[in-house]
Design a protein around this motif. Sequence first.
Motif, PDB file in Angstrom:
ATOM      1  N   HIS A 445      27.715 -26.264  23.020  1.00 36.52           N
ATOM      2  CA  HIS A 445      29.350 -26.639  22.959  1.00 36.52           C
ATOM      3  C   HIS A 445      28.658 -27.220  21.821  1.00 36.52           C
ATOM      4  N   ALA A 446      27.654 -27.791  21.267  1.00 39.97           N
ATOM      5  CA  ALA A 446      27.506 -28.702  19.820  1.00 39.97           C
ATOM      6  C   ALA A 446      27.829 -27.466  18.411  1.00 39.97           C
ATOM      7  N   THR A 447      27.072 -26.821  18.671  1.00 47.31           N
ATOM      8  CA  THR A 447      28.043 -25.137  17.509  1.00 47.31           C
ATOM      9  C   THR A 447      28.972 -24.712  17.513  1.00 47.31           C
ATOM     10  N   GLY A 448      29.172 -24.428  19.086  1.00 49.52           N
ATOM     11  CA  GLY A 448      30.245 -23.133  19.018  1.00 49.52           C
ATOM     12  C   GLY A 448      30.084 -22.238  18.551  1.00 49.52           C
ATOM     13  N   SER A 449      27.832 -21.398  18.928  1.00 49.73           N
ATOM     14  CA  SER A 449      27.775 -20.425  18.797  1.00 49.73           C
ATOM     15  C   SER A 449      26.879 -20.486  20.508  1.00 49.73           C
ATOM     16  N   PHE A 450      26.572 -18.693  19.872  1.00 48.47           N
ATOM     17  CA  PHE A 450      26.836 -17.933  21.326  1.00 48.47           C
ATOM     18  C   PHE A 450      24.858 -17.164  21.504  1.00 48.47           C
ATOM     19  N   GLU A 451      24.755 -16.902  22.096  1.00 47.58           N
ATOM     20  CA  GLU A 451      23.311 -15.784  22.296  1.00 47.58           C
ATOM     21  C   GLU A 451      23.862 -15.387  23.560  1.00 47.58           C
ATOM     22  N   LEU A 452      23.306 -14.172  23.546  1.00 44.77           N
ATOM     23  CA  LEU A 452      24.340 -12.940  24.378  1.00 44.77           C
ATOM     24  C   LEU A 452      22.810 -12.055  24.749  1.00 44.77           C
ATOM     25  N   PHE A 453      22.698 -12.203  26.099  1.00 42.00           N
ATOM     26  CA  PHE A 453      21.445 -10.886  26.477  1.00 42.00           C
ATOM     27  C   PHE A 453      21.295 -10.002  27.345  1.00 42.00           C
ATOM     28  N   ASN A 454      21.004  -8.771  26.848  1.00 40.74           N
ATOM     29  CA  ASN A 454      20.871  -7.707  28.345  1.00 40.74           C
ATOM     30  C   ASN A 454      19.772  -8.220  29.454  1.00 40.74           C
ATOM     31  N   SER A 496      32.749 -37.086  16.023  1.00 36.23           N
ATOM     32  CA  SER A 496      33.512 -37.150  14.116  1.00 36.23           C
ATOM     33  C   SER A 496      35.154 -36.968  14.371  1.00 36.23           C
ATOM     34  N   SER A 497      35.124 -36.573  15.612  1.00 36.42           N
ATOM     35  CA  SER A 497      36.979 -35.934  15.839  1.00 36.42           C
ATOM     36  C   SER A 497      37.464 -36.925  16.900  1.00 36.42           C
ATOM     37  N   GLY A 498      36.435 -36.917  17.797  1.00 30.55           N
ATOM     38  CA  GLY A 498      37.651 -37.317  19.787  1.00 30.55           C
ATOM     39  C   GLY A 498      37.632 -36.324  20.247  1.00 30.55           C
ATOM     40  N   GLU A 499      37.410 -35.730  19.593  1.00 26.20           N
ATOM     41  CA  GLU A 499      38.383 -34.110  20.113  1.00 26.20           C
ATOM     42  C   GLU A 499      37.404 -32.907  21.443  1.00 26.20           C
ATOM     43  N   VAL A 500      37.960 -32.603  22.292  1.00 25.00           N
ATOM     44  CA  VAL A 500      37.602 -32.241  22.782  1.00 25.00           C
ATOM     45  C   VAL A 500      36.398 -30.849  22.682  1.00 25.00           C
ATOM     46  N   VAL A 501      35.464 -30.521  23.068  1.00 24.47           N
ATOM     47  CA  VAL A 501      34.709 -29.419  22.593  1.00 24.47           C
ATOM     48  C   VAL A 501      35.907 -27.905  22.922  1.00 24.47           C
ATOM     49  N   PRO A 502      36.196 -27.424  22.728  1.00 26.97           N
ATOM     50  CA  PRO A 502      36.650 -26.159  23.183  1.00 26.97           C
ATOM     51  C   PRO A 502      36.137 -24.746  23.845  1.00 26.97           C
ATOM     52  N   TRP A 503      37.203 -24.213  24.816  1.00 21.48           N
ATOM     53  CA  TRP A 503      36.497 -23.276  25.921  1.00 21.48           C
ATOM     54  C   TRP A 503      35.557 -22.133  24.335  1.00 21.48           C
ATOM     55  N   PRO A 504      34.640 -21.456  25.593  1.00 20.58           N
ATOM     56  CA  PRO A 504      34.094 -20.941  24.690  1.00 20.58           C
ATOM     57  C   PRO A 504      34.916 -19.487  24.546  1.00 20.58           C
TER      58      PRO A 504
END
Length: 515
Positions: A445-454, A496-504
Amino acid sequence: MQRINILLILLIALMTFSCGEKEEQKPNIIVFLVDDMGWQDTSVPFWTSRTPFNDRYKTPGMERLASQGMKFTQAYATPVCSPTRVSLITGMNAARHRVTNWTLRFNASNDRRHDSLDFPAWNVNGLSPESNIERTVYATPLPQLLKEAGYFTIHSGKAHFGAISTPGENPSTLGFDINIAGHAAGAPQSYYGTKNFGNLPGNENSPWPVPGLEKYHGQDIFLTEALTLEANLAIDSALNTDKPFFLYMAHYAVHTPIQQDDRFFEKYLQQGLDTIEARYASMVEGMDKSLGDIMDHIEKRGVSDNTIILFMSDNGGLSAGARGGERHTHNKPLSSGKGSAHEGGIREPMLVKWPGTVTPGSINDQYLIIEDFFPTILEMAEIQNYNTVQTVDGQSFVPFLKDATATAGERPLIWHFPNQWGLTGPGIGTLSAIRKGDWKLIYYHATGSFELFNITDDIGETTNLVDQEPEKVRELAKVLSDHLRDVEAQMPTYKSSGEVVPWPDEVIAGAISAL
């Protein structure tokens, strides 16, 4: 003579009817839940081959249970304890019930401060059987349904369902006829009877001392043993009734404080383990002795053939701190440990014995998740058309138990943790995650980054395939986001903005539109 014959026929018929009734009694059910036990904290291998950890630990009780039942190699819980326990007892996914972190004090969050996120008003007060308790999830508890269906219900050990001063603090309000040592806290002040399990002068205002075991105060007895003795006494009480019993044997072990069980400690030192790891291994073996003692007891009482045993842990093994040796390595080949969405934090050792149904010594590689225990246990208990105030997310795994070739397809499993745990490491963070088929996607949530694993090809989650598999990322992000929206999952906000973290899927859509 004819009259005597008629009486004999009636007597034989009555005896046959009585025996038939006894044979048709519902099964006794034992849920044996261990606290913080990792996938590798056992001599039973849950991987394709044995590992050095399987040779380190001595768990003959688990070996015995595995030989008599089915071993699940891909059983999942949540990264920390309270969400798992609420999911088990309600059948709800954590994203829906919103008890997403561990609970203790009324209206007090246990989230650690985050540099960039503020956390949502999650259900810090846990589970409640009453509808008017703030910041709780109102639900119909599993033991209540079992009790209403005629079961004698027993709780022994760690509860950790509701915060101090709420109805959910006391297992007796959740449908348990007997509560042994269960309260709001998720760890003991002390495992030692010589220390009164923490009930000493100066600790009167502490939430950690274990209640209700005064008969063992001052004795040289480990908490795990005391809970087992009391559980077996409660089983005896149940067997004095005409009811089947449900035992929720929820050990405080192997949660911190890591304190040695002197019955087993010395031999682990002699193996060359450092002091902390020898203490930990002794706690594991003490827990396993409990399992064996309970199995011995039901055999001695003649009810083993009509007793189902389900063995599970509430989250992965602790590895980010408080352990000996290198951090994040105690669950290898799995990555990380407790608190993490990597496999080491959520994949658990699971065994099920169901005499006459489960093939002894069988192995099942299908995945499942902790909320599945709720509908499964009700089906085992032959309880149909039950009503709950909550939506049940779990799916029964009885088909797996009856047929080792049964599959659930690529059913998605969901984790949601809009919180901040206390320690750091791989896969530890404020996040949402999904497992679907071979693939697992983690969204931070904090960075908007992803990890994908098989997971099938890379059980250690060593290679992030986000860049190589953009379509798979997009697919899983959509399924994950749809579920989170559907259950109205809570998300953090940016400081910083008060905005809700977006959905993935919104993050991915934004990234694509920016190209």
